[in-house]
Design a protein around this motif. Structure first.
Motif, mmCIF file in Angstrom:
data_model
loop_
_atom_site.group_PDB
_atom_site.id
_atom_site.type_symbol
_atom_site.label_atom_id
_atom_site.label_comp_id
_atom_site.label_asym_id
_atom_site.label_seq_id
_atom_site.Cartn_x
_atom_site.Cartn_y
_atom_site.Cartn_z
ATOM 1 N N GLN A 182 0.852 -1.347 -0.033
ATOM 2 C CA GLN A 182 -0.041 -0.086 0.033
ATOM 3 C C GLN A 182 0.834 1.197 -0.007
ATOM 4 O O GLN A 182 0.493 2.100 -0.827
ATOM 5 C CB GLN A 182 -0.869 0.081 1.182
ATOM 6 C CG GLN A 182 -1.674 1.135 1.296
ATOM 7 C CD GLN A 182 -2.636 1.218 -0.027
ATOM 8 O OE1 GLN A 182 -3.149 0.375 -0.485
ATOM 9 N NE2 GLN A 182 -3.053 2.567 -0.562
ATOM 10 N N PRO A 183 1.940 1.346 0.694
ATOM 11 C CA PRO A 183 2.593 2.783 0.908
ATOM 12 C C PRO A 183 3.328 2.861 -0.584
ATOM 13 O O PRO A 183 3.409 4.095 -0.872
ATOM 14 C CB PRO A 183 3.700 2.408 1.923
ATOM 15 C CG PRO A 183 3.174 1.451 2.891
ATOM 16 C CD PRO A 183 2.362 0.526 1.735
ATOM 17 N N LEU A 184 3.366 2.067 -1.256
ATOM 18 C CA LEU A 184 4.173 2.099 -2.507
ATOM 19 C C LEU A 184 3.271 2.309 -3.979
ATOM 20 O O LEU A 184 3.707 2.584 -4.964
ATOM 21 C CB LEU A 184 5.115 1.029 -2.923
ATOM 22 C CG LEU A 184 6.272 0.885 -2.015
ATOM 23 C CD1 LEU A 184 7.223 -0.274 -2.506
ATOM 24 C CD2 LEU A 184 7.341 2.311 -1.709
ATOM 25 N N GLU A 189 1.039 3.723 -9.800
ATOM 26 C CA GLU A 189 -0.054 4.316 -10.477
ATOM 27 C C GLU A 189 0.557 5.586 -11.326
ATOM 28 O O GLU A 189 0.258 5.932 -12.400
ATOM 29 C CB GLU A 189 -1.118 4.856 -9.442
ATOM 30 C CG GLU A 189 -1.868 3.785 -8.842
ATOM 31 C CD GLU A 189 -2.634 4.200 -7.677
ATOM 32 O OE1 GLU A 189 -2.598 5.422 -7.300
ATOM 33 O OE2 GLU A 189 -3.464 3.453 -7.198
ATOM 34 N N ARG A 190 1.614 5.965 -10.498
ATOM 35 C CA ARG A 190 2.140 7.293 -11.307
ATOM 36 C C ARG A 190 2.955 6.774 -12.420
ATOM 37 O O ARG A 190 2.920 7.379 -13.487
ATOM 38 C CB ARG A 190 3.145 7.809 -10.321
ATOM 39 C CG ARG A 190 3.910 9.214 -10.945
ATOM 40 C CD ARG A 190 4.643 10.145 -9.738
ATOM 41 N NE ARG A 190 5.130 11.161 -10.432
ATOM 42 C CZ ARG A 190 5.426 12.365 -9.650
ATOM 43 N NH1 ARG A 190 4.940 12.394 -8.358
ATOM 44 N NH2 ARG A 190 5.754 13.535 -10.268
ATOM 45 N N ASP A 191 3.685 5.648 -12.135
ATOM 46 C CA ASP A 191 4.710 5.097 -13.499
ATOM 47 C C ASP A 191 4.532 3.684 -13.583
ATOM 48 O O ASP A 191 4.912 2.688 -13.047
ATOM 49 C CB ASP A 191 6.027 5.372 -13.097
ATOM 50 C CG ASP A 191 6.993 4.845 -14.490
ATOM 51 O OD1 ASP A 191 6.701 4.203 -15.341
ATOM 52 O OD2 ASP A 191 8.267 5.193 -14.244
ATOM 53 N N GLU A 253 11.758 10.149 -2.601
ATOM 54 C CA GLU A 253 10.551 10.184 -1.663
ATOM 55 C C GLU A 253 10.232 8.582 -1.562
ATOM 56 O O GLU A 253 9.872 7.975 -0.523
ATOM 57 C CB GLU A 253 9.435 10.904 -1.977
ATOM 58 C CG GLU A 253 8.096 10.762 -1.306
ATOM 59 C CD GLU A 253 6.923 11.861 -1.999
ATOM 60 O OE1 GLU A 253 7.018 12.711 -1.666
ATOM 61 O OE2 GLU A 253 6.525 10.938 -2.812
ATOM 62 N N MET A 254 10.142 7.888 -2.643
ATOM 63 C CA MET A 254 9.886 6.424 -2.767
ATOM 64 C C MET A 254 10.717 5.701 -1.943
ATOM 65 O O MET A 254 10.296 4.742 -1.290
ATOM 66 C CB MET A 254 9.468 6.031 -4.285
ATOM 67 C CG MET A 254 9.082 4.720 -4.314
ATOM 68 S SD MET A 254 8.987 4.153 -6.092
ATOM 69 C CE MET A 254 10.822 4.419 -6.758
ATOM 70 N N LEU A 255 11.830 5.804 -2.376
ATOM 71 C CA LEU A 255 12.901 4.901 -1.809
ATOM 72 C C LEU A 255 13.019 5.247 -0.023
ATOM 73 O O LEU A 255 13.317 4.267 0.516
ATOM 74 C CB LEU A 255 14.246 5.376 -2.475
ATOM 75 C CG LEU A 255 14.074 4.848 -3.944
ATOM 76 C CD1 LEU A 255 15.526 5.607 -4.662
ATOM 77 C CD2 LEU A 255 14.310 3.336 -3.929
ATOM 78 N N ARG A 256 13.182 6.492 -0.042
ATOM 79 C CA ARG A 256 13.109 6.793 1.571
ATOM 80 C C ARG A 256 11.928 6.135 2.311
ATOM 81 O O ARG A 256 11.932 5.612 3.496
ATOM 82 C CB ARG A 256 13.069 8.199 1.945
ATOM 83 C CG ARG A 256 14.329 8.794 1.480
ATOM 84 C CD ARG A 256 14.366 10.594 2.179
ATOM 85 N NE ARG A 256 13.165 11.252 1.420
ATOM 86 C CZ ARG A 256 13.568 11.990 0.271
ATOM 87 N NH1 ARG A 256 14.876 12.054 -0.097
ATOM 88 N NH2 ARG A 256 12.611 12.664 -0.220
ATOM 89 N N LEU A 257 10.810 5.968 1.742
ATOM 90 C CA LEU A 257 9.617 5.233 2.467
ATOM 91 C C LEU A 257 9.772 3.794 2.505
ATOM 92 O O LEU A 257 9.415 3.332 3.552
ATOM 93 C CB LEU A 257 8.523 5.768 1.447
ATOM 94 C CG LEU A 257 6.950 5.006 2.030
ATOM 95 C CD1 LEU A 257 6.441 5.596 3.251
ATOM 96 C CD2 LEU A 257 5.897 5.589 1.002
ATOM 97 N N THR A 262 11.373 -3.436 -0.341
ATOM 98 C CA THR A 262 11.026 -4.001 -1.677
ATOM 99 C C THR A 262 11.937 -3.376 -2.849
ATOM 100 O O THR A 262 11.853 -4.547 -3.834
ATOM 101 C CB THR A 262 9.634 -3.223 -1.958
ATOM 102 O OG1 THR A 262 8.749 -3.349 -0.679
ATOM 103 C CG2 THR A 262 8.851 -3.752 -3.094
ATOM 104 N N LEU A 263 12.254 -2.351 -3.078
ATOM 105 C CA LEU A 263 13.082 -1.971 -4.134
ATOM 106 C C LEU A 263 14.554 -2.006 -4.151
ATOM 107 O O LEU A 263 15.162 -1.885 -3.083
ATOM 108 C CB LEU A 263 12.719 -0.640 -4.459
ATOM 109 C CG LEU A 263 11.328 -0.438 -4.932
ATOM 110 C CD1 LEU A 263 10.692 1.146 -4.752
ATOM 111 C CD2 LEU A 263 10.993 -1.029 -6.441
ATOM 112 N N GLY A 264 15.284 -2.287 -5.252
ATOM 113 C CA GLY A 264 16.629 -2.281 -5.372
ATOM 114 C C GLY A 264 17.071 -2.587 -6.819
ATOM 115 O O GLY A 264 16.248 -2.257 -7.915
#
Length: 273
Positions: A182-184, A189-191, A253-257, A262-264
């Motif tokens: 959910q936080p991501l 939706e943006r990309d 912003e996304m990566l700090r969240l 999840t991401l890398g």
């Protein structure tokens, strides 16, 4: 010719930028002028990612004189890096950046004799079978390489035993269900291109079942998200292009969240059978 090599005698503002982007994990990349890298970036730091990929490709793939296809090269920074650091003969292929623009950049970097820019779409590459000793693709392959039938088409361009190596933005693990956490969700939706992000095991299966390569590496980069965040923060502050300032800002912003949950990044290396 503009000097793309980092020097200690820069003005104070440039020295500050150099300190911010110097990374002990990437000694070769540290030798490039950070302003040149910022001005020519199109996402995560492509030089860092290529420097991480290169050892997994092995010495034969990037030996002096090796014929290398840099697929989705963007503004040809990675192509210049391959020519300068490995003395490779590079074909710099991109759809979005005009060859004339890349030719100027390549010549200014002193690599016109080793890097040939071409305009090409990844599904219609104008090269003969066996043209290349290796293929690299940095932060681009996920845009076109998730289709089941793509890899066999691409690897025909490799000589038998040649290697393909890519680095892509990735997931630590595949999602449970059909939506990102959910936080991501807002960033997917943006990309919508983020739906092409997958984990290392997904990519290993994807390449293995093609039957055209032996997968030699499919691994997650430890703390890759920290490099991604660090670079995004620099670009958000230092880029002169509004699009990149905005994209890097919300990416940071996304990566700090997310904090690496999840991401890398994932790197993949396959040897043509």
């Amino acid at each position: 010719m503009p000097d793309i090599t980092s020097k200690a005698s820069k003005a104070s503002t440039s020295e500050d930028l150099t300190q911010r982007v110097t990374n002990p994990r990437y000694p070769l990349s540290n030798g490039y002028d950070p302003r040149w890298v910022v001005d020519n970036q199109m996402g995560p730091n492509a030089l860092w990612l290529l420097e991480w990929l290169a050892p997994a490709l092995g010495p034969d793939a990037l030996r002096p004189g090796a014929r290398v296809l840099d697929l989705g090269c963007g503004r040809a920074m990675t192509s210049v890096f391959l020519a300068r650091e490995y003395d490779a003969q590079v074909t710099a292929a991109d759809l979005w950046i005009k060859p004339d623009d890349n030719a100027r950049r390549i010549a200014e970097a002193g690599c016109a004799d080793r890097v040939l820019p071409v305009h090409a779409e990844a599904h219609a590459l104008p090269f003969a079978e066996g043209s290349f000793d290796s293929i690299v693709s940095i932060d681009a392959y996920h845009y076109f390489g998730t289709a089941d039938l793509y890899l066999p088409t691409l690897t025909r361009l490799l000589k038998p035993g040649g290697r393909i190596g890519v680095v892509v933005p990735a997931l630590r693990e595949e999602f449970d269900g059909v939506q990102p956490p959910q936080p991501l969700k807002q960033y997917w939706e943006r990309d919508p291109g983020f739906w092409a992000f997958h984990c290392a095991d997904w990519w290993r299966r994807h390449w293995s079942r093609s039957g055209v390569v032996e997968v030699e590496a499919a691994d997650w980069q430890p703390d890759g998200w920290r490099d991604w965040l660090r670079w995004s923060e620099v670009v958000a502050e230092e880029s002169t292009e509004a699009f990149h300032v905005d994209a890097a800002g919300w990416c940071a912003e996304m990566l700090r969240l997310d904090q690496g949950r999840t991401l890398g990044f994932v790197r993949l290396v396959g040897r043509r059978l």
